[in-house]
Every structure is written in structure tokens, then in C-alpha cells.
Design an enzyme around this catalytic site. Structure first.
Site, PDB file in Angstrom:
ATOM      1  CB  SER A 130      25.488  36.260 -30.356  1.00 31.32           C
ATOM      2  OG  SER A 130      25.935  35.570 -29.225  1.00 31.32           O
ATOM      3  CG  ASP A 163      22.668  39.491 -23.763  1.00 26.23           C
ATOM      4  OD1 ASP A 163      22.785  38.343 -23.302  1.00 26.23           O
ATOM      5  OD2 ASP A 163      22.961  39.789 -24.932  1.00 26.23           O
ATOM      6  CG  HIS A 178      21.874  36.979 -26.509  1.00 24.48           C
ATOM      7  ND1 HIS A 178      22.971  37.807 -26.534  1.00 24.48           N
ATOM      8  CD2 HIS A 178      22.219  35.894 -27.273  1.00 24.48           C
ATOM      9  CE1 HIS A 178      23.942  37.255 -27.263  1.00 24.48           C
ATOM     10  NE2 HIS A 178      23.510  36.099 -27.730  1.00 24.48           N
TER      11      HIS A 178
END
Lengths: 280, 280
Positions: B147, B225, B258
Site C-alpha cells: 500500500s 480490495d 487489502h
């Protein structure tokens, strides 16, 4: 009745968390389940129950043990309950080793704990019934756990030898009636009558085991575990197993401590151990 | 100067945490290192740097990614820095996506952040120098992250293509100048002059990459996600890579979110990817 609160794909399978009103503990309980890829009503899989240690919830093992790849490969579901009843109406204690997060997998007899602290009934009866009703699993079960949950796994298996095909533990409290954690918890939950304590003590239960009820048992213990001498005492169980020719293997792993880093290092071996019996 | 604060055996190797006074961020920084079994002054190993995402410390990856068995097998050390400077004297923000825990791996130019928020210098220069001085590692390095840390890994590799043999990312923020997280952070740390922003944007940096500087790049993205469309936008990077014939592979993994459950499902593949180049 079952409320799904999370659902996450992992290792080709699914990690899911649920809450439900529990009749044994008279409160809302949370548990987590890992379903391996391909588990379905037409392809039911066996279940490994995992009992966690002091302070844990259903999340510690699922997030830190690194068990999913091997469980996916072997086609084994994993169910992790919480370690105690929880909630504002459930009695608690300021210390980490008694009260919420420290149910010790027994049925309490002492007020104010005896209403909610019935984790033995929850783990042995209520939870498996719920799991077998709502998930694509068979009734073939193994049981494992860590520390207080290692105590729980071995004790539950010895008291219900026909219900499980195998039992294992990491760093188990094998003789709670003879260590500070166990004495404190058993006094608080069961009172001062020590004859009641023995029914939840792995060493005492193994002494009474009948040969027809023996089941394969594996324990793994870190040699650098700070709780080894005072709280865990695996040699006490090895002595009983030797006396009784009970099929217990104790693996000492030098240099390892009491943490999930230790569990993650050897969880695959435990899954392979159970797999022999779960998928036989 | 380096203070060891934990040391735990795992997967036959060691997980260790250290703190040290950092000159780039003007505060005490903490990092973690995994050393595979057998790493020694006479058997130095290459290093994978891991940059974590928003809100993380050095601990999230080390506790949840399940990377140690494969890293041990491949003989790769892993180093995980914190995600920002920390401490009472370090500026902060009430939100999770700016300030402490959200350093974005850049050098801030705006007061009050420009004194401490120099994570780019810390990750690119200060930390590797320290690691190579104090641990049994070679100077061969790869870099990965998740991320915000996926942004960091790809961005740092593109700006320093000779320093790393390969780069990878899970769910990276590939185009921070065009997403809410990036715009907020870059405005706060770099001010309103958008020409400064481009030097930390993976898409913009790849547009400028010279063919001699191309390095193998792998990105893995979960199809379920929740941040995919608004924040991550991997297709923006795929378009640049296609245009430039840059050796980027984007793997979409349907159904994954995620979380670290996603990372743990594919970390072995990333370690194998880097291993080809780290141990070549």
C-alpha cells in the site's frame, strides 16, 4: 443466530468471524473459522479446533500462526473460539491471568463466575454442534492449543477420547493444579476443594486413562520459554505418559520462546501430525 | 548506538528489533530484522527491505506476513523499518493517513514536518548503511512493500535503480499525485508546488526511466480490495509500463482484499521472485 462479522479470502480459502448468543456461557461469543479451498456440502472437510492462551481472542492464532497454507494444502478447517466469555455483564479481574481472556476451558462452580465461565461445555459441546450444523465439515475432529489453550486441548481430549482423533499442544500448562497460573484460576473458578481440580488437570486425567481410550498426542515446547520451569512443567506429563505407555511425544525446541514466532515455526508439523488421523 | 530491544528465534533464524538515534529523521527510530539460519560474517546474506503501509510499525509484517519459512529456506534477510518518525516531539495529525504512521517515504519540505519526516533519506541511505555495518549481510538489496509501502518500494527503486536488484509491491499506491491519500500527504509534506510531487510518484518516475535502469518489478493486487478504484489505480502504472516496455508484472488476485491475509497468501511468490535476482 450466527452473525457473520468478517469474511476474508486467504490461501485460496476463507477466514470468517462470527458472533452468536451462547447458551453455555450466557453471553455473545465470537469465533473464527478457516475453510480450506474446495470445502463444500459435497466435499466436507475435517476440523482442527484451536484453543488460545491467556489474553487471546479468536484473532491471535488466525493472524499470527501462519497456518493457512498448510491447512489449505491438507484440506483441514480450523476453528478458533475466544478464550472466555466476554462483555460488560461478565465478571472480570484486573489481572491478565484470571477472568475475561482467561477462561481455562473449565466449568466454574464459584459465584460470580459460574453463570458465564463454562468454556468446557462451550468448547466440547456447543461450538462443535454449531460448526457441524452451519459449515461444510465432517464430525471428524482434532484439537490443539497454546499454553492455557494447550492445557485445554490435552485436557478436553483426555476427557472425550472418542470425540477427537488426535490432540496436540504448544507450551501447554500440563499440570495446572501444581503451578501458580493454575492454582489461582482453579481456586477462583472451582473453590478450595482440590478433588474438583483434578478433573481439569492433564496429568491427573492421563493417570486415569484407559488404554482403549489412548489417542495420539504431540506437545512442542520451546527451550527458552520463560514460563517453562514455573508454569508449564512438561516433564510432569512425560513422567505419567512413560508410566502409562501413553502415546505422547514431547518435542523440545532449543532457543524458542513462548510467542507466536515459536508457534509459526512448528505449526506445519502439528497440522501434518493431525492430518494423518483426520484424513485417514 | 544500536540498542537491541528483542531477540526471538523463529523458523530456525532470528527476529530482532532495534532502536537507534537517526540523523535523517532526528528522532529515535525502531526497525526489525529477520536473519535466516546460517547467516554469519563468513556467510553473508542478501537483504529484502520491506516498507509497510499506513498505521503500521516494524511489527505488522513480521508478525502477520508468514514470510520467515520461505526466507529461511532461500537464505534472505528481511529488514522492516517503521513507517514514519515517532515521538512526542514529532509533529502528528489526528487522522490515520497523515503524520506519525504515514511518512510516505519522502523528504518533507514543509514546516513543521521537514525536520523529522525524511523517510526517503532514512530508507535509501541511513538504514542500509547501518544494516550493512552491523549485520552479516551483503550489499545486495531488493525492496518490497504494501500500500503506502508499495508506493515507497517502487518509487525508491525507480529513483535508485542501481541500488536494488528487484522491486515488488502488494496493493501499491502507484500514482499518489492522483489519489486522495497521496494528494493529502503530498500537499501536507511538500506544499502546493506539484512539480515537487512528481519526484515521488511511481507513474511519473517510470515515464522518465531509462532502459539501462530498468529492473524487474512485480505487483500483486487483490481484486476485492476496497481501495482499488479510488486510491491504488494499478492500471495507471500498467499503462506506463506498456508504453515504455518496462518489465512490470501486475498479478490480479480475484477475491482478495487489502489485509495481511492477502499478503500472507502471496508473500512466498514475492520472495521467490526476489530470490532469482538476490542470489543470482
Amino acid at each position: 443466530m450466527l452473525e457473520n462479522i468478517s469474511s476474508t479470502k486467504v490461501a485460496g480459502g476463507w477466514h470468517k468471524q462470527y458472533t452468536h448468543p451462547a447458551t453455555s456461557t450466557h453471553c455473545t461469543m465470537r469465533f473464527a473459522v478457516f475453510l480450506p479451498p474446495g470445502a463444500s456440502e459435497t466435499n466436507k472437510v475435517p476440523v482442527l479446533y484451536w484453543l488460545s492462551g491467556l489474553t487471546c481472542t479468536d484473532e491471535n492464532f488466525m493472524q499470527k500462526a501462519g497456518a493457512f497454507k498448510k491447512a489449505a494444502e491438507l484440506g483441514i478447517a480450523i476453528v478458533a473460539p475466544d478464550t472466555s466469555p466476554r462483555g460488560d455483564n461478565v465478571p472480570n479481574d484486573d489481572n491478565y491471568d484470571f477472568g475475561q481472556g482467561a477462561g481455562f476451558y473449565l466449568n466454574a462452580t464459584q459465584a460470580p463466575f459460574n453463570t458465564h465461565f463454562n468454556m468446557y461445555d462451550y468448547v466440547v459441546d456447543e461450538l462443535p454442534e454449531l460448526i457441524e450444523q452451519h459449515f461444510p465439515v465432517t464430525s471428524t475432529k482434532a484439537i490443539s492449543g497454546h499454553s492455557m489453550g494447550g492445557h485445554g486441548a490435552l485436557m478436553v481430549a483426555l476427557k472425550n477420547p472418542k470425540a477427537y482423533v488426535s490432540a496436540s499442544a504448544f507450551s501447554p500448562i500440563v499440570n495446572p493444579i501444581n503451578c501458580p497460573w493454575g492454582i489461582k484460576a482453579f481456586t477462583g473458578y472451582l473453590g478450595n476443594d482440590k478433588s474438583l481440580w483434578a478433573q481439569y488437570d492433564t496429568c491427573e486425567l492421563m493417570k486415569l486413562a484407559k488404554q482403549d481410550d489412548y489417542l495420539p498426542m504431540l506437545a512442542t515446547q520451546g527451550g527458552a520459554d520463560g514460563f517453562l520451569e514455573e508454569q508449564l512443567k512438561p516433564q510432569n506429563l512425560v513422567a505419567v505418559a512413560h508410566e502409562k505407555a501413553y502415546p505422547l511425544t514431547l518435542e523440545m525446541q532449543e532457543g524458542y520462546d513462548h510467542s507466536y514466532f515459536f508457534i509459526s515455526s512448528f505449526i506445519d508439523q502439528h497440522l501434518l501430525f493431525h492430518s494423518q488421523f483426520l484424513t485417514a
